[in-house]
Design a protein around this motif. Structure first.
Motif, mmCIF file in Angstrom:
data_model
loop_
_atom_site.group_PDB
_atom_site.id
_atom_site.type_symbol
_atom_site.label_atom_id
_atom_site.label_comp_id
_atom_site.label_asym_id
_atom_site.label_seq_id
_atom_site.Cartn_x
_atom_site.Cartn_y
_atom_site.Cartn_z
ATOM 1 N N VAL A 90 33.526 58.413 57.805
ATOM 2 C CA VAL A 90 34.599 57.424 57.938
ATOM 3 C C VAL A 90 35.314 57.324 56.590
ATOM 4 O O VAL A 90 34.664 57.218 55.542
ATOM 5 C CB VAL A 90 34.058 56.034 58.329
ATOM 6 N N PHE B 152 38.513 58.841 60.961
ATOM 7 C CA PHE B 152 37.155 59.049 61.459
ATOM 8 C C PHE B 152 36.888 60.533 61.651
ATOM 9 O O PHE B 152 37.801 61.339 61.835
ATOM 10 C CB PHE B 152 36.964 58.343 62.805
ATOM 11 N N LEU C 145 33.034 54.203 64.470
ATOM 12 C CA LEU C 145 33.048 55.669 64.512
ATOM 13 C C LEU C 145 32.608 56.175 65.875
ATOM 14 O O LEU C 145 33.250 57.053 66.469
ATOM 15 C CB LEU C 145 32.141 56.237 63.417
#
Length: 334
Positions: free
Chosen positions: A30, A44, A79
């Motif tokens: 991330v 991401f 994520l």
């Protein structure tokens, strides 16, 4: 109801959907920006990974999972939600989804609770767990039984799982914080000391993947770009397989010390079965040229390799989720 097997590793996350196969494989990364004390997720997965070493000063690249443990659950939840959205399971559909998470060998209740919190944050309807050794063996298309023990060595980016097991459970096993990531760091240090070149983690990983080898007299070569430690200017250096062979073998040998430890704890009959059946090798580092032959020569035991070793665990997790008899034997639900 949708069913997913999810393998969240330190380096990459894989998702398997029965009937479709592996539908996602992306970096567990991330990119976050701090703005007045507030943390903002900018990118991401692979997009975040591509920013490594190139991001702006107030942006950092974070791996929510390190050495098999969730160290940033507040980042892993968005994520995973991003990954689920990419495989067409947005939050509004996630409640009708069953997910099998693949955990390291010997994972305790604390880690399961972290995964449950992440699954809840993503809206996943039902959650199952299994351990990497079971999933990885099944990903080799091995039929497990209570009377035929098998031995698995799964070498990932941040963690290695080692176990002898049967359908009845793990006979002897452990997970250690060693893997491909350690080799990347060793390559960075080697290039700095011997080539006077500062390189980043992405370049180190490319060197490992492109020229890393445990084959004798391998002569693959590539040019690595970075910054000169002498003049501070952009520079490059050629590196070949023989130069970084010690960077690779150093950590493979450390892993084999733990393999020997696990084997020393096996009952005689199990050791005999392992000798006949060999070691099943999986994980991302199992793609390294010559590693199967190297391990076999070091231990004196045959090594069974896979065409897609990095995907063995997630494929096996999907098989456990799909097979009711396997799920009853090898999975726990929450």
């Amino acid at each position: 109801m949708k069913r997913l097997a999810i393998d969240i590793g330190s380096g990459s996350t894989k998702i398997y959907m029965p009937g479709c196969g592996v539908v996602l494989s992306e970096a567990t990364c991330v990119a976050v920006e701090e703005d007045g004390g507030e943390v903002i997720c900018k990118a991401f997965g692979d997009r975040a990974r591509a920013l490594s070493g190139k991001a702006a000063r107030n942006t950092s690249i974070v791996n929510p999972v390190k050495e098999g443990d969730i160290v940033h659950p507040e980042l892993l939840a968005p994520l995973l939600a991003y990954f689920l959205d990419k495989v067409e399971i947005p939050r509004r559909k996630a409640k009708n989804c069953e997910a099998m998470f693949i955990l390291p060998c010997g994972a305790g209740s604390e880690l399961r609770e972290k995964y449950l919190d992440v699954a809840y944050a993503c809206g996943i309807g039902r959650t199952y767990f299994t351990q990497t050794p079971f999933a990885a063996v099944l990903g080799h298309n091995v039929t497990l039984s209570e009377t035929s023990p098998v031995f698995i060595l799964d070498i990932g980016y941040g963690i290695t799982n080692i176990a002898a097991l049967s359908l009845d459970g793990i006979i002897s096993g452990l997970s250690v914080n060693l893997g491909g990531g350690n080799i990347d760091v060793e390559i960075i240090d080697y290039m700095a000391e011997n080539c006077r070149l500062k390189i980043g983690t992405l370049t180190a990983e490319r060197i490992k993947n492109n020229v890393g080898s445990l084959l004798e007299d391998d002569n693959k070569m590539m040019v690595a770009d970075g910054r000169s430690l002498d003049g501070g200017t952009p520079s490059s250096a050629a590196v070949n397989s023989s130069q970084i062979e010690k960077c690779v073998s150093l950590y493979v040998d450390k892993i084999l010390e733990y393999v020997t430890l696990v084997m020393s704890r096996l009952p005689a009959e199990v050791a005999s079965a392992v000798m006949h059946g060999g070691i099943y090798l999986s994980g991302g580092l199992a793609k390294l040229d010559g590693i199967g032959g190297y391990i076999s020569a070091k231990l004196g035991i045959a090594v069974n390799e896979s065409e897609e070793p990095a995907l063995c665990s997630v494929i096996g997790g999907g098989m456990i989720l799909s097979g009711d008899h396997l799920r009853a034997a090898l999975a726990t639900s929450e």
